[in-house]
Structures are given as C-alpha cells and as structure tokens.
Scaffold this motif. Structure first.
Motif, PDB file in Angstrom:
ATOM      1  N   GLU A   1       0.841  -1.197   0.000  1.00  0.00           N
ATOM      2  CA  GLU A   1       0.000   0.000   0.000  1.00  0.00           C
ATOM      3  C   GLU A   1       0.877   1.248   0.000  1.00  0.00           C
ATOM      4  O   GLU A   1       1.822   1.362   0.787  1.00  0.00           O
ATOM      5  CB  GLU A   1      -0.908  -0.001   1.236  1.00  0.00           C
ATOM      6  N   TRP A   2       0.553   2.184  -0.897  1.00  0.00           N
ATOM      7  CA  TRP A   2       1.282   3.450  -0.998  1.00  0.00           C
ATOM      8  C   TRP A   2       0.318   4.623  -0.867  1.00  0.00           C
ATOM      9  O   TRP A   2      -0.822   4.568  -1.332  1.00  0.00           O
ATOM     10  CB  TRP A   2       1.998   3.561  -2.347  1.00  0.00           C
ATOM     11  N   ASN A   3       0.785   5.714  -0.248  1.00  0.00           N
ATOM     12  CA  ASN A   3       0.042   6.963  -0.127  1.00  0.00           C
ATOM     13  C   ASN A   3       0.856   8.075  -0.784  1.00  0.00           C
ATOM     14  O   ASN A   3       2.074   8.171  -0.560  1.00  0.00           O
ATOM     15  CB  ASN A   3      -0.199   7.296   1.343  1.00  0.00           C
TER      16      ASN A   3
ATOM     17  N   SER B   1       6.361  13.120   0.200  1.00  0.00           N
ATOM     18  CA  SER B   1       5.611  12.968  -1.046  1.00  0.00           C
ATOM     19  C   SER B   1       4.951  11.603  -1.144  1.00  0.00           C
ATOM     20  O   SER B   1       3.932  11.459  -1.819  1.00  0.00           O
ATOM     21  CB  SER B   1       6.526  13.187  -2.253  1.00  0.00           C
ATOM     22  N   GLU B   2       5.524  10.587  -0.510  1.00  0.00           N
ATOM     23  CA  GLU B   2       4.921   9.255  -0.453  1.00  0.00           C
ATOM     24  C   GLU B   2       5.324   8.573   0.855  1.00  0.00           C
ATOM     25  O   GLU B   2       6.389   8.846   1.408  1.00  0.00           O
ATOM     26  CB  GLU B   2       5.394   8.351  -1.608  1.00  0.00           C
ATOM     27  N   TYR B   3       4.441   7.701   1.328  1.00  0.00           N
ATOM     28  CA  TYR B   3       4.832   6.783   2.386  1.00  0.00           C
ATOM     29  C   TYR B   3       4.032   5.507   2.222  1.00  0.00           C
ATOM     30  O   TYR B   3       2.980   5.479   1.578  1.00  0.00           O
ATOM     31  CB  TYR B   3       4.639   7.396   3.787  1.00  0.00           C
ATOM     32  N   GLY B   4       4.557   4.429   2.796  1.00  0.00           N
ATOM     33  CA  GLY B   4       3.868   3.154   2.651  1.00  0.00           C
ATOM     34  C   GLY B   4       4.792   1.994   2.958  1.00  0.00           C
ATOM     35  O   GLY B   4       5.710   2.113   3.779  1.00  0.00           O
TER      36      GLY B   4
ATOM     37  N   LYS C   1       8.507  -0.456   6.069  1.00  0.00           N
ATOM     38  CA  LYS C   1       7.890   0.866   6.033  1.00  0.00           C
ATOM     39  C   LYS C   1       8.891   1.897   5.502  1.00  0.00           C
ATOM     40  O   LYS C   1      10.069   1.874   5.858  1.00  0.00           O
ATOM     41  CB  LYS C   1       7.437   1.284   7.436  1.00  0.00           C
ATOM     42  N   PHE C   2       8.394   2.832   4.663  1.00  0.00           N
ATOM     43  CA  PHE C   2       9.279   3.865   4.115  1.00  0.00           C
ATOM     44  C   PHE C   2       8.562   5.211   4.098  1.00  0.00           C
ATOM     45  O   PHE C   2       7.336   5.291   4.110  1.00  0.00           O
ATOM     46  CB  PHE C   2       9.737   3.506   2.699  1.00  0.00           C
ATOM     47  N   VAL C   3       9.366   6.262   4.042  1.00  0.00           N
ATOM     48  CA  VAL C   3       8.890   7.613   3.774  1.00  0.00           C
ATOM     49  C   VAL C   3       9.771   8.204   2.686  1.00  0.00           C
ATOM     50  O   VAL C   3      11.003   8.133   2.762  1.00  0.00           O
ATOM     51  CB  VAL C   3       8.937   8.510   5.023  1.00  0.00           C
ATOM     52  N   CYS C   4       9.153   8.773   1.668  1.00  0.00           N
ATOM     53  CA  CYS C   4       9.876   9.468   0.605  1.00  0.00           C
ATOM     54  C   CYS C   4       9.608  10.957   0.771  1.00  0.00           C
ATOM     55  O   CYS C   4       8.450  11.389   0.757  1.00  0.00           O
ATOM     56  CB  CYS C   4       9.391   8.977  -0.757  1.00  0.00           C
ATOM     57  N   GLU C   5      10.658  11.729   0.983  1.00  0.00           N
ATOM     58  CA  GLU C   5      10.513  13.151   1.283  1.00  0.00           C
ATOM     59  C   GLU C   5      11.249  13.993   0.237  1.00  0.00           C
ATOM     60  O   GLU C   5      12.407  13.707  -0.105  1.00  0.00           O
ATOM     61  CB  GLU C   5      11.064  13.462   2.671  1.00  0.00           C
TER      62      GLU C   5
END
Length: 341
Positions: A191-193, A233-236, A243-247
C-alpha cells in the motif's frame, strides 16, 4: 509548435530520468526495467503525464459538445465522454514494456478542470506494466485525486504573453502488486500513499516557464517510522515489506535554459530522500535498523570522481547517497555516486 513543446514539458519526471546532455565517459543509466520501488514511482509519473496530455488536449476541450474516441496517446487509447475519459491499455507494446488495464478519470466538480479548485478523480483498474527483459511486472489499483489551484488554468495557458501560475495538488491511495520474479508465483501487495504539489509558472515570456514538484504532507515525529518528515511525497510499504517515507526535502525545479519555448528545460535543484525502517528486516540481526537513500539534483559530471554541485543550466545529473545505520545513528555502510538525468 507550442503544443509540441508542451508535450515535452509534461513528459519530464523526477524519477531519475530526464534530458541528458552529452557527457564524455558518462555513467550508465539506472535500470528501470524491473519491478522495484524506483520503477514503481517512475511508472506513476508516466501515467500522470498521459493524464495531463489528455485533459490539456483539444479533444478534451471539445468533449463537452461531442463524444469522441481516438488514440491520442502513443501507448493507449482514450475514450472521451463529456468531461470524463478512460485510458485503455490493451496489452499495448510500449518500448520495453507491455501495458494493460485501464484508468478512469472523472471530473468531480461542475464546469471544466481549468476552473479554480476543480477536482479530478483517477481510478486505476489493474493497470499493469510488464517488462520484456525479465517478465517482471507491477500492477496498480486504487484512487488518486488532482485538484487545480485557486487560480485555475491549464498548462497551455503558460504559453501566452500573460503571466500565469497553475498549481496541481495530487493525493492518492494505491495498492501495488509486485511480481519481481517473473513467475507470478511470489507476488507481494503493498500500500502506498501519495502527496505531491506541482507548480507551473510563466512570467509571460518564451524563456520564463518554470515548474516544480514538492512533497505536500507532514509526518509527525516517530508516528510512522522514526524521525520527523515535513515535506513527504509518499509513504507506505516497500516491495521488500519495510515501512518507508519518501521526502522531497528540497523542491525539484526545472527552468528554461534556451531562447524560446523549446528550451531545453533543465533540472537545476531538488532533493529526494528515501528513508526505510529496517527494524523488522532480516538485516536487523546485524544491528542495522535504518536505510537512507537520497538523490540531489543540480550536479555536473566532469569525470568519474569529480562531479561538483552546479545548480545552473550546466547541471546534468544527481548526486546519489546511500547509507545503512545502526539504532545509535552510526553508519555501517555508505556510498556516493553520480547519476545522469
């Protein structure tokens, strides 16, 4: 001519791709023909470019008075119905990829999408990207929304003598199915946001068009993964289950470096930072709990070990940094390299 240049503008993405000038002894491009997280972002950018091509087209502008079906994309057919449309990818050959599935785009507000605060709903129906070289694939399902800014407008409105700013806010909740073995037997669903803001600006001159991409949400300290993220800009969940966060810690900014609308448009600045929580990964047994990867735009390639930051029209690549860390913050491994646009 302006429509031709417009297609160049919307085709630019931040996924380690873009306009590369000639560089002696330049490093090889990163492989984007495998089912991994980087390719997944790259494919999302390509779909968004397809959608922008349609809703900024003359066919879309005319669709309120007529129904029309036509192939106006290189890799998909489009059915227009008043202000809504569907992009159908019927197993079409698109370079090194085969595309299938469909994407429905619906205008949720009255009027047209160029109106201030108009909103589009984008629904992915088993949109699948299959790579020829290894039979790996990524399949997308879910919903995204694009909201026009308070000024309204279209990207074509930038190509006039009147200054203009067009802002698009993008939100999405997507389910991605990765087949990274090419067998179909070991698929994983993640799942991505998505939270982005794209800003397009013109000062009314042929060389005055710029555009930027920003992360558009914040994640409070230690609420998703360790750390605070103010421009995510994205997390998921990554393909590997972490788990990751793209900033986008620095907005990506393209500027016209030519003498006309034709450009070229050069990425002068921007930084994306990808942080992954490895506490539940097998590598945690070695004391590694965090991985960070970043790409900083605006660098210039001079030689294999000499690629200084430039930040001007001579910029031609990213500085890539990768680090594995212990919970104490101590680096276990780190590396740096250059990647051409």
């Amino acid at each position: 001519m302006k429509r031709i240049i417009y297609t160049i503008l919307i085709g630019t993405s931040i996924s380690l791709a873009g306009c590369k000038k000639s560089v002696d002894d330049a490093p090889a491009m990163v492989d984007r023909t495998k089912a991994d997280d980087a390719s997944a972002r790259n494919e999302l950018d390509k779909v968004y470019s397809d959608i922008q091509t349609v809703y900024n087209s003359q066919e879309y502008a005319n669709s309120s008075t007529m129904r029309t079906t036509g192939v106006i994309l290189p890799c998909g057919s489009v059915t227009l119905n008043t202000k809504n449309f569907t992009i159908q990818y019927n197993g079409v050959n698109c370079g090194s990829r085969t595309l299938s599935g469909s994407i429905d785009v619906t205008l949720l507000t009255s009027g047209v999408f160029s109106d201030p605060n108009a909103k589009l709903k984008i629904v992915y129906h088993d949109y699948k990207v299959l790579y020829y070289t290894n039979n790996q694939s990524i399949t997308y399902n879910g919903t995204m929304y694009v909201t026009n800014g308070p000024n309204g407008g279209t990207l074509l409105s930038l190509f006039t003598t009147t200054p203009a700013t067009v802002v698009h806010k993008v939100r999405g909740e997507l389910s991605l199915t990765f087949d990274s073995t090419g067998t179909g037997n070991n698929n994983v669903i993640r799942e991505w946001n998505v939270f982005r803001k794209n800003t397009y600006t013109s000062n009314g001159t042929q060389t005055g068009i710029t555009w930027s991409v920003e992360g558009d949400t914040s994640i409070a300290a230690d609420t998703y993964i360790p750390g605070t993220y103010s421009t995510a800009s994205e997390y998921g969940i990554s393909r590997d289950g972490d788990k990751f966060v793209c900033e986008l810690s620095t907005a990506f900014m393209w500027s016209n470096c030519g003498s006309s609308y034709a450009g070229p448009y050069i990425l002068k600045q921007g930084k994306v930072e990808y942080t992954v929580d490895l506490t539940t990964n097998a590598i945690a047994l070695l004391g590694v709990t965090k991985g960070t990867w970043s790409a900083t735009a605006g660098y210039r390639y001079d030689s294999p070990n000499n690629y200084p930051f430039d930040g001007s029209c001579d910029s031609d690549g990213y500085k890539l940094d990768f680090t594995l860390k212990k919970s104490s913050g101590t680096n276990v491994y780190s590396s740096s390299s250059f990647q051409a646009y």
